[in-house]
Write a protein that holds these residues in place. Sequence first.
Motif, PDB file in Angstrom:
ATOM      1  N   ASN A 236       1.751  -0.856  42.375  1.00 55.49           N
ATOM      2  CA  ASN A 236       1.830  -0.113  43.643  1.00 55.49           C
ATOM      3  C   ASN A 236       2.065   1.378  43.446  1.00 55.49           C
ATOM      4  N   GLU A 237       2.234   1.811  42.211  1.00 59.04           N
ATOM      5  CA  GLU A 237       2.425   3.234  41.932  1.00 59.04           C
ATOM      6  C   GLU A 237       1.126   3.929  41.541  1.00 59.04           C
ATOM      7  N   ILE A 238       0.107   3.164  41.199  1.00 67.72           N
ATOM      8  CA  ILE A 238      -1.101   3.738  40.599  1.00 67.72           C
ATOM      9  C   ILE A 238      -2.109   4.138  41.675  1.00 67.72           C
ATOM     10  N   VAL A 239      -2.451   5.409  41.707  1.00 70.28           N
ATOM     11  CA  VAL A 239      -3.480   5.902  42.621  1.00 70.28           C
ATOM     12  C   VAL A 239      -4.853   5.668  42.001  1.00 70.28           C
ATOM     13  N   ILE A 240      -5.045   6.118  40.766  1.00 72.01           N
ATOM     14  CA  ILE A 240      -6.315   5.906  40.077  1.00 72.01           C
ATOM     15  C   ILE A 240      -6.121   6.136  38.573  1.00 72.01           C
ATOM     16  N   ASN A 241      -6.794   5.336  37.777  1.00 67.65           N
ATOM     17  CA  ASN A 241      -6.760   5.464  36.327  1.00 67.65           C
ATOM     18  C   ASN A 241      -8.066   6.117  35.890  1.00 67.65           C
ATOM     19  N   ILE A 242      -8.008   7.398  35.572  1.00 68.41           N
ATOM     20  CA  ILE A 242      -9.220   8.145  35.236  1.00 68.41           C
ATOM     21  C   ILE A 242      -9.794   7.686  33.901  1.00 68.41           C
ATOM     22  N   ILE A 243      -8.965   7.197  33.015  1.00 65.58           N
ATOM     23  CA  ILE A 243      -9.462   6.672  31.735  1.00 65.58           C
ATOM     24  C   ILE A 243     -10.433   5.523  31.983  1.00 65.58           C
ATOM     25  N   SER A 244     -10.030   4.595  32.835  1.00 65.87           N
ATOM     26  CA  SER A 244     -10.878   3.427  33.096  1.00 65.87           C
ATOM     27  C   SER A 244     -12.143   3.806  33.858  1.00 65.87           C
ATOM     28  N   LEU A 245     -12.070   4.829  34.706  1.00 67.07           N
ATOM     29  CA  LEU A 245     -13.267   5.277  35.419  1.00 67.07           C
ATOM     30  C   LEU A 245     -14.364   5.696  34.441  1.00 67.07           C
ATOM     31  N   TRP A 246     -13.966   6.473  33.423  1.00 65.19           N
ATOM     32  CA  TRP A 246     -14.955   7.002  32.499  1.00 65.19           C
ATOM     33  C   TRP A 246     -15.450   5.981  31.479  1.00 65.19           C
ATOM     34  N   LYS A 247     -14.895   4.779  31.527  1.00 65.40           N
ATOM     35  CA  LYS A 247     -15.426   3.683  30.717  1.00 65.40           C
ATOM     36  C   LYS A 247     -16.477   2.891  31.486  1.00 65.40           C
ATOM     37  N   ASP A 248     -16.655   3.239  32.754  1.00 62.14           N
ATOM     38  CA  ASP A 248     -17.534   2.472  33.645  1.00 62.14           C
ATOM     39  C   ASP A 248     -18.878   3.180  33.812  1.00 62.14           C
ATOM     40  N   GLU A 249     -19.967   2.474  33.536  1.00 63.55           N
ATOM     41  CA  GLU A 249     -21.291   3.086  33.591  1.00 63.55           C
ATOM     42  C   GLU A 249     -21.682   3.475  35.023  1.00 63.55           C
ATOM     43  N   ALA A 250     -21.273   2.668  35.995  1.00 61.88           N
ATOM     44  CA  ALA A 250     -21.598   2.987  37.390  1.00 61.88           C
ATOM     45  C   ALA A 250     -20.920   4.277  37.827  1.00 61.88           C
ATOM     46  N   PHE A 251     -19.688   4.493  37.388  1.00 63.90           N
ATOM     47  CA  PHE A 251     -18.980   5.742  37.715  1.00 63.90           C
ATOM     48  C   PHE A 251     -19.689   6.927  37.062  1.00 63.90           C
ATOM     49  N   LYS A 252     -20.030   6.797  35.807  1.00 64.99           N
ATOM     50  CA  LYS A 252     -20.697   7.908  35.113  1.00 64.99           C
ATOM     51  C   LYS A 252     -22.037   8.236  35.767  1.00 64.99           C
ATOM     52  N   LYS A 253     -22.738   7.217  36.223  1.00 63.00           N
ATOM     53  CA  LYS A 253     -24.007   7.441  36.923  1.00 63.00           C
ATOM     54  C   LYS A 253     -23.775   8.158  38.248  1.00 63.00           C
ATOM     55  N   ALA A 254     -22.719   7.766  38.949  1.00 59.34           N
ATOM     56  CA  ALA A 254     -22.405   8.404  40.235  1.00 59.34           C
ATOM     57  C   ALA A 254     -22.042   9.869  40.033  1.00 59.34           C
ATOM     58  N   VAL A 255     -21.299  10.160  38.973  1.00 60.11           N
ATOM     59  CA  VAL A 255     -20.931  11.555  38.670  1.00 60.11           C
ATOM     60  C   VAL A 255     -22.168  12.369  38.328  1.00 60.11           C
ATOM     61  N   GLU A 256     -23.077  11.779  37.581  1.00 64.63           N
ATOM     62  CA  GLU A 256     -24.310  12.488  37.209  1.00 64.63           C
ATOM     63  C   GLU A 256     -25.136  12.826  38.446  1.00 64.63           C
ATOM     64  N   GLU A 257     -25.231  11.893  39.373  1.00 65.14           N
ATOM     65  CA  GLU A 257     -25.959  12.137  40.625  1.00 65.14           C
ATOM     66  C   GLU A 257     -25.244  13.209  41.460  1.00 65.14           C
ATOM     67  N   PHE A 258     -23.938  13.147  41.479  1.00 62.72           N
ATOM     68  CA  PHE A 258     -23.138  14.138  42.204  1.00 62.72           C
ATOM     69  C   PHE A 258     -23.343  15.529  41.599  1.00 62.72           C
ATOM     70  N   LYS A 259     -23.369  15.594  40.274  1.00 65.71           N
ATOM     71  CA  LYS A 259     -23.581  16.868  39.582  1.00 65.71           C
ATOM     72  C   LYS A 259     -24.952  17.455  39.929  1.00 65.71           C
ATOM     73  N   ASN A 260     -25.969  16.622  39.959  1.00 65.18           N
ATOM     74  CA  ASN A 260     -27.313  17.095  40.280  1.00 65.18           C
ATOM     75  C   ASN A 260     -27.424  17.571  41.728  1.00 65.18           C
ATOM     76  N   GLU A 261     -26.617  16.963  42.575  1.00 58.29           N
ATOM     77  CA  GLU A 261     -26.650  17.322  43.998  1.00 58.29           C
ATOM     78  C   GLU A 261     -25.830  18.573  44.296  1.00 58.29           C
ATOM     79  N   ASP A 262     -24.655  18.690  43.657  1.00 64.23           N
ATOM     80  CA  ASP A 262     -23.746  19.814  43.943  1.00 64.23           C
ATOM     81  C   ASP A 262     -22.932  20.114  42.684  1.00 64.23           C
ATOM     82  N   TYR A 263     -23.510  20.930  41.822  1.00 69.28           N
ATOM     83  CA  TYR A 263     -22.895  21.174  40.515  1.00 69.28           C
ATOM     84  C   TYR A 263     -21.510  21.810  40.638  1.00 69.28           C
ATOM     85  N   GLU A 264     -21.352  22.789  41.523  1.00 69.30           N
ATOM     86  CA  GLU A 264     -20.064  23.479  41.666  1.00 69.30           C
ATOM     87  C   GLU A 264     -18.966  22.519  42.092  1.00 69.30           C
ATOM     88  N   ALA A 265     -19.272  21.639  43.024  1.00 67.45           N
ATOM     89  CA  ALA A 265     -18.272  20.679  43.489  1.00 67.45           C
ATOM     90  C   ALA A 265     -17.919  19.680  42.395  1.00 67.45           C
TER      91      ALA A 265
END
Length: 260
Positions: A112-141
């Motif tokens: 109940n204390e954990i908001v998000i584990n960024i380590i586990s996010l970057w082990k996930d291919e779907a997350f990395k794909k979403a970040v790549e799409e986000f980067k292509n759409e809005d690099y500054e953000a």
Amino acid sequence: MNDKNVFSKDFLIALSNWQRGWAENQARRRQIADELVKQCENIPVKFKTVSHCCYRKRFILEGEIIPILIDNDFFEGVASWTKDKDYAKKFKGIIKPNTKFVMLFKHTPQLNEIVINIISLWKDEAFKKAVEEFKNEDYEAAKPLINFKDYQSEIILKSTLKGTEIENIVGISSSFGDLCDMANIPEDKREELSIKYTRNLDGLPIEIPTFAGTRPTKEAINNTLIKFKETLETAKTNNIFVDWSRAAKVHQDDLKHKPK
């Protein structure tokens, strides 16, 4: 729920804004934290679990030491911790104006204390794909996500600082002369010792802020608690009021995130 909906643009923006930072503006930090907590609510639990201890170095402000040590409970709101102890110790240095202490905390989070584990996010291919799409759409953000990735081994917690979880503190040794006095080293031996010391690359820093180590830290905390106890006992014996009005209090906007 498909992967695209799990890692929505709003979630990626909220996480990116958190990693971008807030330049010490605490009101801005709370706004960013509120949005991040909101956007993490529907993220699968596998990205909100931690099975190891986490570390957080904290510059302690005036008044915060009382609830940390006496109450063993000072909720500071949403905050970044890390799996990497060495990274925590180095992050933002160990000297900061207008702070009283520097402490390193060690904590194994509850679910109940954990908001998000960024380590586990970057082990996930779907997350990395979403970040790549986000980067292509809005690099500054997306830039903070791209720059930091999981390099900081970061876990974002609803963070409570406890005196019993203080792992290390930063201290400054006495002067070389004072150390020699304490060790009863004769004056005629000190110059030779000083030369030998300066040539020893593994020598301990003298009069330079450094982490004290686990044992000296525990001793310092115990000594402080003894002094607190003596102060209270003396006040009780002499019927004197102890003024704790300067003790830090949890900000109401942070308190809403405190785990039940």
